[in-house]
Design a protein around this motif. Structure first.
Motif, PDB file in Angstrom:
ATOM      1  N   UNK A   1      -4.213 -25.805   1.100  1.00 52.10           N
ATOM      2  CA  UNK A   1      -5.336 -26.099   1.990  1.00 52.10           C
ATOM      3  C   UNK A   1      -6.657 -25.734   1.332  1.00 52.10           C
ATOM      4  N   UNK A   2      -6.657 -24.699   0.500  1.00 52.92           N
ATOM      5  CA  UNK A   2      -7.888 -24.349  -0.210  1.00 52.92           C
ATOM      6  C   UNK A   2      -8.233 -25.408  -1.245  1.00 52.92           C
ATOM      7  N   UNK A   3      -7.215 -25.930  -1.903  1.00 54.55           N
ATOM      8  CA  UNK A   3      -7.458 -26.974  -2.894  1.00 54.55           C
ATOM      9  C   UNK A   3      -8.036 -28.220  -2.230  1.00 54.55           C
ATOM     10  N   UNK A   4      -7.504 -28.563  -1.059  1.00 56.59           N
ATOM     11  CA  UNK A   4      -8.009 -29.742  -0.354  1.00 56.59           C
ATOM     12  C   UNK A   4      -9.465 -29.542   0.066  1.00 56.59           C
ATOM     13  N   UNK A   5      -9.801 -28.350   0.551  1.00 52.53           N
ATOM     14  CA  UNK A   5     -11.187 -28.079   0.925  1.00 52.53           C
ATOM     15  C   UNK A   5     -12.098 -28.114  -0.291  1.00 52.53           C
ATOM     16  N   UNK A   6     -11.630 -27.555  -1.425  1.00 59.01           N
ATOM     17  CA  UNK A   6     -12.445 -27.571  -2.640  1.00 59.01           C
ATOM     18  C   UNK A   6     -12.671 -28.997  -3.121  1.00 59.01           C
ATOM     19  N   UNK A   7     -11.627 -29.839  -3.058  1.00 64.11           N
ATOM     20  CA  UNK A   7     -11.778 -31.231  -3.472  1.00 64.11           C
ATOM     21  C   UNK A   7     -12.728 -31.975  -2.539  1.00 64.11           C
TER      22      UNK A   7
ATOM     23  N   UNK B   1     -16.222 -30.827  -3.387  1.00 65.86           N
ATOM     24  CA  UNK B   1     -16.626 -31.404  -4.668  1.00 65.86           C
ATOM     25  C   UNK B   1     -16.990 -32.864  -4.545  1.00 65.86           C
ATOM     26  N   UNK B   2     -16.244 -33.609  -3.722  1.00 64.26           N
ATOM     27  CA  UNK B   2     -16.573 -35.017  -3.511  1.00 64.26           C
ATOM     28  C   UNK B   2     -17.917 -35.195  -2.832  1.00 64.26           C
ATOM     29  N   UNK B   3     -18.219 -34.330  -1.861  1.00 64.70           N
ATOM     30  CA  UNK B   3     -19.517 -34.419  -1.184  1.00 64.70           C
ATOM     31  C   UNK B   3     -20.656 -34.210  -2.188  1.00 64.70           C
TER      32      UNK B   3
ATOM     33  N   UNK C   1     -17.852 -30.841 -10.664  1.00 65.12           N
ATOM     34  CA  UNK C   1     -18.718 -29.855 -10.030  1.00 65.12           C
ATOM     35  C   UNK C   1     -18.005 -28.542  -9.831  1.00 65.12           C
ATOM     36  N   UNK C   2     -18.693 -27.575  -9.256  1.00 63.85           N
ATOM     37  CA  UNK C   2     -18.123 -26.238  -9.101  1.00 63.85           C
ATOM     38  C   UNK C   2     -16.814 -26.217  -8.320  1.00 63.85           C
ATOM     39  N   UNK C   3     -16.695 -27.018  -7.275  1.00 59.49           N
ATOM     40  CA  UNK C   3     -15.489 -26.984  -6.454  1.00 59.49           C
ATOM     41  C   UNK C   3     -14.376 -27.849  -7.042  1.00 59.49           C
TER      42      UNK C   3
ATOM     43  N   UNK D   1       3.083 -35.194  -5.004  1.00 62.20           N
ATOM     44  CA  UNK D   1       2.581 -35.676  -3.712  1.00 62.20           C
ATOM     45  C   UNK D   1       1.372 -34.864  -3.277  1.00 62.20           C
ATOM     46  N   UNK D   2       1.431 -33.552  -3.461  1.00 58.15           N
ATOM     47  CA  UNK D   2       0.296 -32.708  -3.098  1.00 58.15           C
ATOM     48  C   UNK D   2      -0.880 -32.943  -4.041  1.00 58.15           C
ATOM     49  N   UNK D   3      -0.577 -33.190  -5.315  1.00 57.88           N
ATOM     50  CA  UNK D   3      -1.654 -33.511  -6.242  1.00 57.88           C
ATOM     51  C   UNK D   3      -2.384 -34.772  -5.841  1.00 57.88           C
ATOM     52  N   UNK D   4      -1.628 -35.770  -5.370  1.00 56.93           N
ATOM     53  CA  UNK D   4      -2.257 -37.012  -4.913  1.00 56.93           C
ATOM     54  C   UNK D   4      -3.116 -36.759  -3.674  1.00 56.93           C
ATOM     55  N   UNK D   5      -2.681 -35.829  -2.814  1.00 57.62           N
ATOM     56  CA  UNK D   5      -3.496 -35.478  -1.649  1.00 57.62           C
ATOM     57  C   UNK D   5      -4.836 -34.875  -2.071  1.00 57.62           C
ATOM     58  N   UNK D   6      -4.836 -34.093  -3.157  1.00 60.99           N
ATOM     59  CA  UNK D   6      -6.079 -33.493  -3.649  1.00 60.99           C
ATOM     60  C   UNK D   6      -7.042 -34.585  -4.116  1.00 60.99           C
ATOM     61  N   UNK D   7      -6.546 -35.557  -4.860  1.00 64.08           N
ATOM     62  CA  UNK D   7      -7.403 -36.657  -5.307  1.00 64.08           C
ATOM     63  C   UNK D   7      -7.907 -37.473  -4.117  1.00 64.08           C
ATOM     64  N   UNK D   8      -7.051 -37.645  -3.114  1.00 63.39           N
ATOM     65  CA  UNK D   8      -7.478 -38.367  -1.919  1.00 63.39           C
ATOM     66  C   UNK D   8      -8.574 -37.603  -1.178  1.00 63.39           C
ATOM     67  N   UNK D   9      -8.430 -36.274  -1.101  1.00 57.79           N
ATOM     68  CA  UNK D   9      -9.471 -35.458  -0.464  1.00 57.79           C
ATOM     69  C   UNK D   9     -10.787 -35.561  -1.222  1.00 57.79           C
ATOM     70  N   UNK D  10     -10.720 -35.661  -2.536  1.00 56.01           N
ATOM     71  CA  UNK D  10     -11.940 -35.852  -3.328  1.00 56.01           C
ATOM     72  C   UNK D  10     -12.635 -37.152  -2.930  1.00 56.01           C
ATOM     73  N   UNK D  11     -11.856 -38.233  -2.798  1.00 55.42           N
ATOM     74  CA  UNK D  11     -12.443 -39.501  -2.383  1.00 55.42           C
ATOM     75  C   UNK D  11     -13.030 -39.426  -0.991  1.00 55.42           C
TER      76      UNK D  11
END
Length: 696
Positions: free
Chosen positions: A302-308, A311-313, A437-439, A453-463
């Protein structure tokens, strides 16, 4: 460096062999003056049972240390030569938890202070027990300080008839690393030894470390003891990845190819003085569901998803993305108060961004699964991709200047186009890839090692983070009402937005020159001129016929196809530019030499297509104050240029958990890598150098 380590080990081994032929000292406690050793029994031996003995080592002063069975990059493990009655057998020594000692980039597994190694002795049933003949053992070991090593040898004897209990055994038994009561498995990847260790999920792993007991890995590979280890967890399984590397040999020397071991022994250190020892067998080590361990040893998805997401923002303020976002928002404002149209358009744009980021993430994960060393923005290492981006930047600049219209992007185009918004989202995500960026650093670095699968979720959160501002504009009327009312000023604003996009095109042209040189740049500029000419004709047709979307798409496809077909691949690449720090070109050998010098080391990984890298270099690295501070502290600087693919740089990025550049590492003398922030402040490096220069 590796050859030097081999010579060091051979020298120490020869010294021990020489001592082995010296006259033994027949005494109860024959010791050296560096680390004394005594042979102690837990009690009297009993026939048919295991008799526990201890070798208790006591350094003469705090500067001396001994070694674990596998000493690591240097040193020698203890050798025992037993003289036992017939039928008696000595088992494998049982060690306490070792410590890590890093000197000059080499990691050793040591014991500081007094310690005891227990040895189980099997006493046969028909033995006379305490009436047996005396037993003896010759212990050969190494005593070292941070600067010198001295071979040690002690000939010890013990009379079973006089053996009695020793109260220290309770402490020594408690210090021995307990065995794992379930099986572990291991497998090899091209760059890592991966081991799955069954550990109850309730067991906290505060600062885990894996001590490899089997030094010979076979197939020409050796362990990188000082390399960064990765730890992942899924339920009751802890997955450890230890970096390995090919064994370097001098030119003309051939080594026989040894097979992989059939068993891997080691210790998993939980931290806080706790751990387990185990022996792993070959097998599949699954990563499905495994998540990286944070500082508390708990999953951090969940921290990785928030960081991604964060970072996307932040990517929206980059000069190549901000104009696109701004004009899309203004086009939406000009569309009026149609809520349904605004939301559809926002969703179309978001879908384009998310699809692009997820597709790029999937490509990275698939390539890495196939053994390729790639990271974020890896596509920018391909000349064809850079040329395509340059042509796209030219086209967007021409659109902002009003030479032609792109449906769904033009300020004067009436209602937003959902198809155009989806395409705009794809484009915005693609042109944002040179940036980190930093996040993003932590999130994307972890995305490459956790469950796919979780790695793909991180990239999706970045988008999703990249699309979030425009998504809010589309779904929150209050935000749209804050936008200025439509008017003639919007056309002027649109033309002003051509400036940052034009600068982006110039930066890409510079990157083309860096990739292929002057002649290659001339060919690309000619292709760009042809593209601009075609777009101008498209604009004329649009102004007369109020259409031209089909012609526009066909023209862009034709130009890109022509460039792909006719442009040659660059045969040479520009060398990195001059630097005030006069850095050494990064390689694994150069880093090892720099760390072995005893000086602080600063390593920075950059690329010509990395906007953040160039900003950091101008703000913090390429400064006279930084150069002066480095010279005063004796800092050795290394630069790794990742503009083009480089396997050694890719391995280092992976070992450091970084998805791409920039990456900044600081090594104190004898210390491990410290990752510096991805956004450097002007005085950060100066302060680090001054701190290293102070007397310690």
């Amino acid at each position: 460096m590796i050859e030097a380590r081999i010579l060091e080990r051979l020298a120490a081994l020869l010294a021990l062999v020489a001592l082995a032929f010296a006259a033994p000292v027949a005494a109860q406690n024959a010791t050296s003056d560096r680390i004394a050793v005594e042979l102690v029994a837990e009690g009297a031996p009993q026939p048919g049972e295991t008799w526990m003995l201890a070798l208790h080592f006591t350094p003469s002063s705090a500067e001396w240390h001994g070694y674990w069975s596998n000493p690591g990059d240097a040193g020698l493990g203890m050798q025992l030569d037993w003289d036992l009655p017939e039928g008696w057998q000595a088992g494998e020594p049982l060690y306490p938890l070792p410590q890590r000692l890093v000197i000059g980039g080499l990691m050793n597994h040591v014991y500081e202070g007094d310690y005891a190694v227990l040895v189980p002795i099997t006493v046969p049933k028909g033995a006379a027990g305490a009436q047996s003949a005396p037993i003896g053992v010759t212990a050969s070991y190494l005593a070292c300080t941070d600067t010198i090593c001295v071979p040690q040898r002690a000939a010890l004897s013990l009379d079973p008839a006089r053996a009695g209990g020793d109260p220290r055994f309770d402490r020594w038994r408690a210090e021995v690393v307990p065995p794992l009561d379930s099986g572990a498995q291991f497998e090899f990847t091209p760059t890592h030894l991966r081991i799955g260790v069954p550990v109850p999920a309730a067991t906290a792993l505060r600062e885990p470390h894996f001590y490899l007991g089997t030094a010979q890995l076979g197939e020409g590979d050796r362990p990188r003891y000082a390399g960064q280890q990765r730890f992942m967890r899924e339920g009751d399984l802890v997955v450890v990845e230890m970096p390995i590397e090919p064994f370097a040999v001098p030119p003309g020397v051939e080594l026989a190819a040894e097979p992989r071991p059939q068993a891997i022994a080691g210790i998993l250190d939980f931290g806080a003085g706790r751990g387990v020892r185990f022996t792993a067998v070959p097998g599949d080590v699954p990563l499905e569901g495994a998540e990286p361990l944070g500082g508390s040893g708990e999953p951090v998805l969940w921290r990785l998803l928030l960081a991604a997401l964060a970072g996307g923002v932040l990517l929206n303020i980059m000069p190549c993305v901000f104009p696109i976002l701004s004009l899309k928002a203004l086009a939406l404002a000009k569309a009026g108060g149609d809520e349904r149209a605004a939301r559809r358009d926002a969703l179309a744009y978001t879908a384009g961004v998310v699809v692009a980021c997820a597709a790029l993430g999937a490509a990275i994960l698939l390539l890495r699964a196939a053994g390729e060393q790639v990271g974020w923005a890896f596509q920018l290492q391909e000349p064809a991709v850079v040329v395509s981006l340059f042509l796209l930047a030219l086209a967007i600049t021409a659109n902002f200047l009003g030479l032609f219209e792109i449906p769904g992007m033009a300020v004067s185009g009436g209602s937003p186009s959902q198809t155009g918004s989806f395409s705009t989202g794809l484009l915005a995500a693609f042109v944002a890839t040179p940036c980190t960026g930093p996040f993003m650093a932590v999130a994307l670095g972890a995305a490459l090692v956790i469950q796919p699968v979780h790695g793909l979720l991180v990239f999706t959160a970045l988008g999703l983070g990249l699309a979030l501002p425009f998504l809010l504009v589309g779904f929150v009327p209050a935000i749209r009402r804050l936008l200025p009312k439509p008017g003639a000023w919007m056309e002027r604003f649109r033309k002003w937005m051509a400036l940052p996009m034009g600068l982006t095109a110039l930066a890409l042209a510079w990157l083309v020159w860096r990739i292929g040189g002057g002649e290659y740049l001339v060919l690309v500029l000619v292709l760009g001129a042809v593209a601009l000419g075609g777009l101008t004709l498209v604009g004329l047709f649009q102004r007369k016929a109020r259409s031209g979307a089909l012609i526009l798409g066909a023209s862009l496809v034709a130009v890109l196809g022509l460039g792909t077909a006719l442009l040659p691949r660059p045969l040479a690449y520009a060398s990195p530019g001059a630097s005030l720090l006069d850095p050494v070109v990064y390689s694994e050998a150069a880093l090892a030499d720099a760390r072995g010098s005893g000086n602080p080391v600063f390593v920075w990984f950059t690329a010509d297509w990395c906007v953040t890298c160039k900003v950091n270099e101008s703000v913090a690295i390429e400064r006279s104050a930084t150069r002066d501070a480095f010279e005063a502290a004796g800092v050795v600087a290394l630069r790794g240029d990742w503009t083009q693919p480089d396997a050694e740089i890719s391995r280092m990025l992976t070992q450091q958990g970084a998805a791409g550049v920039p990456l900044y590492l600081w090594y104190e003398p004898g210390g491990e890598a410290e990752q510096l922030p991805q956004v450097l402040t002007p005085d950060l490096l100066v302060e680090k150098a001054r701190a290293s220069a102070r007397p310690r």
